[in-house]
Design an enzyme around this catalytic site. Structure first.
Site, mmCIF file in Angstrom:
data_model
loop_
_atom_site.group_PDB
_atom_site.id
_atom_site.type_symbol
_atom_site.label_atom_id
_atom_site.label_comp_id
_atom_site.label_asym_id
_atom_site.label_seq_id
_atom_site.Cartn_x
_atom_site.Cartn_y
_atom_site.Cartn_z
ATOM 1 N N GLU A 1 129.050 5.481 169.653
ATOM 2 C CA GLU A 1 129.784 5.826 168.433
ATOM 3 C C GLU A 1 131.000 4.909 168.263
ATOM 4 O OE1 GLU A 1 132.460 9.641 169.248
ATOM 5 O OE2 GLU A 1 130.364 10.051 169.698
ATOM 6 N N HIS B 1 131.573 13.597 165.072
ATOM 7 C CA HIS B 1 132.373 13.985 166.232
ATOM 8 C C HIS B 1 133.544 14.890 165.809
ATOM 9 C CE1 HIS B 1 133.515 12.588 170.557
ATOM 10 N NE2 HIS B 1 133.853 13.854 170.347
#
Length: 309
Positions: free
Chosen positions: A258, A275
């Site tokens: 990510e 997230h």
């Protein structure tokens, strides 16, 4: 005490830190080279995911820095062995993250099982043609189903409470004995569960804990949820399982690399969140408060309340 904050953390805890320390704010993720410079120039670093504390960051020890105060419960971006060898302690922020992360795990379970993401996109695209008894958007009702929790720590236990409240049965896998009913081996959990939820901490021992073999053991209508760390799940193996129809879907809040997310995960049977496990102002302030408390403990020569390495 000289402290480097690698981001603009929540304002309340930033004010507290500025009042207590000689505070420098970087607001940019640390490369290993920048991390090594921070170790040489500061007594402590207030750090978070995205900062690269791999082993090479600790080259040239001993350093001036004595503490990495991590903002977040997960600290797998820090090489704990290298930090320990260099004489640098590590703390995290465990309790503040427990309940909100469990909330997001339940959110992902519900969204993925009930195909809420795909349904919402259908409505927004103006393609919904109305209610029908055989609608394509029908999904899995979670009541009476089995949740398999991988990692029955704080977050896992909080998720178990939520799952039982909506009528689910709960089994779990843990590397150590929990003393709680429903503990099974990972292979049995993967085969039995309608929903598998990953709640283990990110660490070398949990890297790709869920790989091709574990995914192959899942039932074809079962779904996988991950709120731990992205590399707990072998992302390539997950994509292969989804593309082959070997599992029913996936709900993810974390990713291996990510913020990069493979295009192959952009599917109708996945729910992808950015997230957001702790993304609420009061939660982030509480996390910052815990980090500052650890920094203050260092400054006053006291025991660090949340030391992990």
């Amino acid at each position: 005490m000289r402290v480097l904050a690698t981001r603009e953390f929540p304002p309340g805890c930033m004010r507290d830190a500025a009042a207590a320390f000689d505070l420098t704010v970087r607001d940019e993720a640390l490369t290993p080279a920048a991390a090594r410079e921070a170790l040489e120039g500061f007594d402590a670093v207030w750090t978070t995911i995205g900062d690269d504390w791999s082993a090479r960051a600790f080259d040239g020890a001993p350093h001036r820095c004595r503490l990495l105060a991590n903002f977040g419960v997960g600290w797998n971006h820090i090489d704990g062995e290298a930090a320990r060898a260099a004489g640098v302690m590590v703390t995290n922020t465990p309790d503040a993250t427990t309940e909100p992360t469990a909330d997001v795990a339940l959110l992902l379970m519900l969204m993925t099982a009930r195909k809420a993401g795909a349904g919402e996109r259908l409505v927004r695209a103006g393609e919904w043609t109305g209610w029908g008894p055989g609608a394509a958007s029908m999904g899995m009702h979670l009541g009476g189903r089995t949740l398999g929790i991988v990692g029955l720590g704080r977050i896992g236990k909080a998720l178990a409470r939520r799952a039982r409240a909506i009528g689910m049965d709960v089994i779990h896998f843990n590397r150590s004995r929990t003393g709680e009913a429903g503990q099974v081996e990972l292979s049995e959990l993967m085969a039995r569960a309608d929903v598998v939820a990953c709640c283990v901490p990110g660490a070398p021992s949990t890297h790709h804990l869920i790989g091709a073999a574990e995914l192959a053991a899942m039932r074809p209508d079962a779904i996988l949820v991950n709120v731990s760390r992205g590399d707990v799940v072998d992302e390539g193996a997950l994509i292969a399982a989804l593309e082959a129809g070997r599992i029913g879907g996936a709900g993810l809040d974390v990713y291996e690399n990510e913020p990069e997310i493979p295009a192959a995960l952009m599917r109708e049977d996945t729910v992808l969140l950015p997230h957001i496990g702790t993304a609420a102002p009061e939660v982030r302030e509480a996390m910052g408060g815990m980090a500052v408390a650890n920094l203050l403990a260092l400054a006053k020569g006291r025991e660090l309340p949340d030391r992990v390495a």
